[in-house]
Design a protein around this motif. Structure first.
Motif, PDB file in Angstrom:
ATOM      1  N   THR A   4       0.829  -1.209   0.000  1.00  0.00           N
ATOM      2  CA  THR A   4       0.000   0.000   0.000  1.00  0.00           C
ATOM      3  C   THR A   4       0.864   1.260   0.000  1.00  0.00           C
ATOM      4  O   THR A   4       0.375   2.348   0.263  1.00  0.00           O
ATOM      5  CB  THR A   4      -0.934   0.008   1.214  1.00  0.00           C
ATOM      6  OG1 THR A   4      -0.150  -0.053   2.414  1.00  0.00           O
ATOM      7  CG2 THR A   4      -1.886  -1.181   1.182  1.00  0.00           C
ATOM      8  N   ALA A   5       2.163   1.102  -0.304  1.00  0.00           N
ATOM      9  CA  ALA A   5       3.068   2.253  -0.280  1.00  0.00           C
ATOM     10  C   ALA A   5       2.859   3.176  -1.471  1.00  0.00           C
ATOM     11  O   ALA A   5       3.279   4.330  -1.441  1.00  0.00           O
ATOM     12  CB  ALA A   5       4.521   1.775  -0.238  1.00  0.00           C
ATOM     13  N   HIS A  13      -5.091  -3.143  -3.111  1.00  0.00           N
ATOM     14  CA  HIS A  13      -5.382  -3.728  -1.803  1.00  0.00           C
ATOM     15  C   HIS A  13      -6.843  -3.489  -1.425  1.00  0.00           C
ATOM     16  O   HIS A  13      -7.530  -4.404  -0.944  1.00  0.00           O
ATOM     17  CB  HIS A  13      -4.460  -3.122  -0.745  1.00  0.00           C
ATOM     18  CG  HIS A  13      -4.795  -3.547   0.656  1.00  0.00           C
ATOM     19  ND1 HIS A  13      -4.494  -4.792   1.155  1.00  0.00           N
ATOM     20  CD2 HIS A  13      -5.430  -2.880   1.658  1.00  0.00           C
ATOM     21  CE1 HIS A  13      -4.918  -4.886   2.398  1.00  0.00           C
ATOM     22  NE2 HIS A  13      -5.476  -3.742   2.728  1.00  0.00           N
ATOM     23  N   ALA A  14      -7.328  -2.248  -1.636  1.00  0.00           N
ATOM     24  CA  ALA A  14      -8.722  -1.926  -1.294  1.00  0.00           C
ATOM     25  C   ALA A  14      -9.689  -2.780  -2.111  1.00  0.00           C
ATOM     26  O   ALA A  14     -10.665  -3.323  -1.583  1.00  0.00           O
ATOM     27  CB  ALA A  14      -8.985  -0.446  -1.505  1.00  0.00           C
ATOM     28  N   GLY A  19     -16.214  -8.295  -1.273  1.00  0.00           N
ATOM     29  CA  GLY A  19     -16.815  -9.572  -0.925  1.00  0.00           C
ATOM     30  C   GLY A  19     -16.428 -10.108   0.433  1.00  0.00           C
ATOM     31  O   GLY A  19     -16.927 -11.160   0.848  1.00  0.00           O
ATOM     32  N   THR A  20     -15.565  -9.397   1.143  1.00  0.00           N
ATOM     33  CA  THR A  20     -15.169  -9.848   2.472  1.00  0.00           C
ATOM     34  C   THR A  20     -16.353  -9.771   3.435  1.00  0.00           C
ATOM     35  O   THR A  20     -17.078  -8.776   3.463  1.00  0.00           O
ATOM     36  CB  THR A  20     -14.016  -8.991   3.011  1.00  0.00           C
ATOM     37  OG1 THR A  20     -12.899  -9.098   2.131  1.00  0.00           O
ATOM     38  CG2 THR A  20     -13.609  -9.438   4.409  1.00  0.00           C
ATOM     39  N   VAL A  21     -16.554 -10.818   4.198  1.00  0.00           N
ATOM     40  CA  VAL A  21     -17.634 -10.859   5.180  1.00  0.00           C
ATOM     41  C   VAL A  21     -17.010 -11.041   6.563  1.00  0.00           C
ATOM     42  O   VAL A  21     -16.193 -11.937   6.766  1.00  0.00           O
ATOM     43  CB  VAL A  21     -18.616 -12.010   4.885  1.00  0.00           C
ATOM     44  CG1 VAL A  21     -19.684 -12.093   5.975  1.00  0.00           C
ATOM     45  CG2 VAL A  21     -19.261 -11.822   3.520  1.00  0.00           C
ATOM     46  N   VAL A  22     -17.405 -10.173   7.490  1.00  0.00           N
ATOM     47  CA  VAL A  22     -16.936 -10.285   8.867  1.00  0.00           C
ATOM     48  C   VAL A  22     -18.135 -10.474   9.785  1.00  0.00           C
ATOM     49  O   VAL A  22     -19.291 -10.352   9.368  1.00  0.00           O
ATOM     50  CB  VAL A  22     -16.114  -9.046   9.286  1.00  0.00           C
ATOM     51  CG1 VAL A  22     -14.864  -8.924   8.437  1.00  0.00           C
ATOM     52  CG2 VAL A  22     -16.946  -7.774   9.189  1.00  0.00           C
TER      53      VAL A  22
END
Length: 277
Positions: A4-5, A13-14, A19-22
């Motif tokens: 992410t530099a 990265h973003a 689709g990430t589920v927490v």
């Protein structure tokens, strides 16, 4: 893993998080919630979210919406504020809710009154019975003294700073925040006037509210202000809302008390004049 530099690395990265589920997050659309309440069609859901301990949420809900708060694991504490969505200077008045209805212990059929003697919401079901109208929510200074930090981004967020963040998203400021009502952690007044913390009724308990006027709903899920436990203790809160019907004169809540009936009549008069009912 992408770096992410750089701008490109940060973008990649973003995008990789899609689709990430927490465990604690909103379900968008609400109809994708995996387990709607019995008898409620998925397409009727308008809000579905799990709020982490130390988190907050907010939504504008239509008149007639049914809002269910559930203490999933037995240590949630849902601090609640309500505002008239069309005229947000009208807001929940916990003191009037208590004194007008002659009852400091809210539960099923109790109307949540505004400072204009109207009903913002009604408690239509309650399996907990452990709620509080007397103490309000926690403050940054109070949490800093008890836990070492009360900031919204810290390890032990206080309710008032979280309400301030939620309110700002609806054009409201700190001066617009009245004392709040809390669900799932009880308080009783003792004969000598002392407030006794009675804690939770256990995991899976729920309270259902019917929204009677289009409302801004703010919720902060933080430990109760007089919870005596030394550690910052609060578990996740489930929030579900779905399309339903508002209270009518033939609903038991309308005539639960003479004071409630008058408040419902005030509400109906207001809504009729505005063309909402």
């Amino acid at each position: 893993m992408s770096s992410t530099a750089t701008t490109y690395g940060a973008r990649d990265h973003a995008r990789a998080q899609a689709g990430t589920v927490v465990d604690t997050m909103p379900s968008i659309p609400a109809s994708s919630w995996p387990s709607p309440p019995p008898g409620v069609a998925p397409e009727a859901l308008t809000w579905a979210e799990t709020v982490a301990g130390g988190g907050y949420t907010h939504k504008v809900l239509a008149r007639g919406t049914r809002l269910r708060l559930t203490d999933v694991d037995g240590d949630a504490c849902a601090h609640l504020l309500l505002f008239n969505a069309d005229q947000p200077w009208e807001r929940l008045n916990v003191a009037d809710t208590v004194k007008v209805q002659w009852n400091a212990y809210v539960g099923e059929s109790v109307a949540l009154l505004s400072d204009q003697a109207r009903v913002l919401a009604t408690i239509v079901a309650d399996s907990s019975g452990k709620h509080d109208t007397l103490c309000g929510t926690s403050t940054a200074d109070g949490n800093a003294e008890r836990y070492g930090d009360g900031s919204p981004q810290g390890p032990s967020p206080a309710g008032l700073p979280l309400f301030t963040l939620a309110a700002a998203k609806h054009g409201l400021g700190p001066r617009d925040l009245p004392p709040s009502l809390s669900f799932f952690q009880g308080v009783r007044v003792q004969p000598d006037g002392r407030l006794e913390f009675t804690g939770t009724a256990g995991a899976g308990k729920a309270a259902d509210l019917r929204i009677e006027i289009p409302a801004i709903v703010l919720v902060a899920n933080v430990p109760h202000a007089i919870d005596p436990r030394p550690d910052y203790t609060v578990s996740k809160l489930e929030v579900l809302a779905w399309r339903d019907r508002p209270t009518t004169p033939d609903s038991p809540e309308w005539t639960h008390t003479p004071e409630a009936q008058r408040a419902f009549e005030n509400t109906a008069d207001y809504l009729t004049a505005r063309g909402i009912a």
